[in-house]
Scaffold this active site. Sequence first.
Site, PDB file in Angstrom:
ATOM      1  N   GLU A   1       0.829  -1.208   0.000  1.00 43.31           N
ATOM      2  CA  GLU A   1       0.000   0.000   0.000  1.00 43.31           C
ATOM      3  C   GLU A   1       0.865   1.260   0.000  1.00 43.31           C
ATOM      4  O   GLU A   1       0.434   2.320  -0.443  1.00 43.31           O
ATOM      5  CB  GLU A   1      -0.938  -0.022   1.222  1.00 43.31           C
ATOM      6  CG  GLU A   1      -2.316   0.496   0.907  1.00 43.31           C
ATOM      7  CD  GLU A   1      -3.321   0.315   2.052  1.00 43.31           C
ATOM      8  OE1 GLU A   1      -2.975  -0.261   3.093  1.00 43.31           O
ATOM      9  OE2 GLU A   1      -4.457   0.777   1.888  1.00 43.31           O
TER      10      GLU A   1
ATOM     11  N   HIS B   1       6.432 -26.977  -1.859  1.00 44.02           N
ATOM     12  CA  HIS B   1       5.711 -28.010  -2.616  1.00 44.02           C
ATOM     13  C   HIS B   1       4.656 -27.392  -3.526  1.00 44.02           C
ATOM     14  O   HIS B   1       3.782 -28.086  -4.030  1.00 44.02           O
ATOM     15  CB  HIS B   1       5.089 -29.011  -1.647  1.00 44.02           C
ATOM     16  CG  HIS B   1       6.127 -29.724  -0.834  1.00 44.02           C
ATOM     17  ND1 HIS B   1       6.579 -30.989  -1.127  1.00 44.02           N
ATOM     18  CD2 HIS B   1       6.851 -29.307   0.243  1.00 44.02           C
ATOM     19  CE1 HIS B   1       7.508 -31.337  -0.249  1.00 44.02           C
ATOM     20  NE2 HIS B   1       7.699 -30.330   0.589  1.00 44.02           N
TER      21      HIS B   1
ATOM     22  N   LYS C   1     -14.040   1.241  -3.997  1.00 45.38           N
ATOM     23  CA  LYS C   1     -15.127   1.651  -3.095  1.00 45.38           C
ATOM     24  C   LYS C   1     -16.188   2.428  -3.870  1.00 45.38           C
ATOM     25  O   LYS C   1     -17.391   2.210  -3.693  1.00 45.38           O
ATOM     26  CB  LYS C   1     -14.581   2.537  -1.972  1.00 45.38           C
ATOM     27  CG  LYS C   1     -13.730   1.777  -0.972  1.00 45.38           C
ATOM     28  CD  LYS C   1     -13.322   2.691   0.167  1.00 45.38           C
ATOM     29  CE  LYS C   1     -12.255   2.058   1.024  1.00 45.38           C
ATOM     30  NZ  LYS C   1     -11.625   2.978   1.940  1.00 45.38           N
TER      31      LYS C   1
HETATM   32  O1  PA5 Z   1      -3.125   1.654   5.883  1.00 44.40           O
HETATM   33  C1  PA5 Z   1      -4.250   2.122   5.758  1.00 44.40           C
HETATM   34  O2  PA5 Z   1      -4.499   3.317   5.927  1.00 44.40           O
HETATM   35  C2  PA5 Z   1      -5.438   1.230   5.421  1.00 44.40           C
HETATM   36  O3  PA5 Z   1      -5.050  -0.069   5.135  1.00 44.40           O
HETATM   37  C3  PA5 Z   1      -6.427   1.217   6.565  1.00 44.40           C
HETATM   38  O4  PA5 Z   1      -5.801   0.704   7.720  1.00 44.40           O
HETATM   39  C4  PA5 Z   1      -7.667   0.394   6.249  1.00 44.40           C
HETATM   40  O5  PA5 Z   1      -8.231   0.806   5.047  1.00 44.40           O
HETATM   41  C5  PA5 Z   1      -8.695   0.523   7.351  1.00 44.40           C
HETATM   42  O6  PA5 Z   1      -9.073   1.852   7.529  1.00 44.40           O
HETATM   43  P1  PA5 Z   1      -9.830   2.361   8.810  1.00 44.40           P
HETATM   44  O7  PA5 Z   1      -8.960   2.120  10.007  1.00 44.40           O
HETATM   45  O8  PA5 Z   1     -10.087   3.808   8.565  1.00 44.40           O
HETATM   46  O9  PA5 Z   1     -11.103   1.550   8.926  1.00 44.40           O
END
Ligand code: PA5
Length: 423
Positions: free
Chosen positions: A276, A297, A411
């Site tokens: 990310e 494997h 989303k």
């Molecule tokens: O690293 C990030 O910002 C994301 O992976 C969030 O942790 C994830 O989308 C969850 O978001 P939130 O804590 O707002 O529910």
Amino acid sequence: MNKIKVKLNNCEQFINKSDYDGIFIEIENALLLLENKQGKGNDYLGWVELPNTISQVLLDDLNKTARKIRNESNILVVIGIGGSYLGSKAVIDALKGYFTNKGIEVLFMGNSISSTYISEIVDYLKDKEFSVNVISKSGTTTEPAIAFRVINELLIKKYGKKANERIYVTTDEKKGALRKLANEFHYKSFVIPSDVGGRFSVLTPVGLLPIAVAGFDINKLLNGAKQAYENSHENVKNYIAARNILYRKGKKIEIMVNYEPKLHYLIEWWKQLFGESEGKDGKGIFPAGVDFSADLHSMGQYMQDGERILFETVLNIKQPIKDYSIPKTNDDKDGLRYIEGESINYVNSQAMKGTIAAHVEGKVPNIEITIPILNEETIGYLLYFFEKSCGVSGYVLGVNPFNQPGVEKYKTNMFTLLGKPGY
Ligand code: PA5
């Protein structure tokens, strides 16, 4: 703590000294950007100082809350997705016994939209004593919001007016639906600092409360992180240099490898952290993970023989939590005489050495991270080491490691299909 070390011996035939000299300068510049808060996404650098700045008052509150939860429940349900659950899941799995819990079971929910999972967890919880820790920085993420609505209904059915006393909220100090709910219903709540992004939040109450509830020492975890804060410069430099040089030479995929399946979720956490953070603007190393020897494997074939776009980073634990000897027999019908009486960990370590040699020969460069033993301190070190490496690596790559614009796209489509107002 015995030292965690990044070793690059098995990169020698793929990386020259001059490659290192060049990139070390870029890394020092990236480190300066991070430390002086002058790089991209510099409003999300709260995690950098966390091992040093987290207050004893907060730690005492977390430990006290954890004791309360353990006293009144047999199960804690942690609701969250992405950075709001992977860190605690990683630490708890790395430290807990395979078939035992330290008195309380920690279950995770809200990290998928599986109707089967939700139905089955509701059935499982019906006749159990449980509490809930709902975690969301934005307080509006769909998956945990659905899970919380379901669990809240179950809690109210089971505990009536006392349901609220079993709900623990971890969210932003001021913003989001979850903060509003916490204020309105007086749930016990913890704050996610506004300058710490989800995937960098394991050392905030996001990770620390579930880890403490599971029975692990969060002070020791933070001590380990502090050691990385003070003393991981060399390791960060070497890891980031090797992976970025290899990337520039066409090795586009980094496979994180464990030979101890307890580390499966540490690798999931690492995948989220790097995936990310780095995968944007058409760039980024693709982070993948395998559990060896199981995946030897399956994925082992590709790694040895498939397209040569891979390098691997091995998490090598020097001393296992427990060891076992291979039993001796009189007849040797299974043909194991050559290793009978040997420790299983010895066999595992020979499997690792043999695999590394085979992969290097097959043109898969190998970075090794040696870890003396798995405990709170070494895991704390690894968490901070990887976070720092990720921030620096993102800057070396030239991206903003602290945003995630790409995850909004799905989303929008999903909300349009679901008819959410405004989409
Ligand atoms: O690293 C990030 O910002 C994301 O992976 C969030 O942790 C994830 O989308 C969850 O978001 P939130 O804590 O707002 O529910």
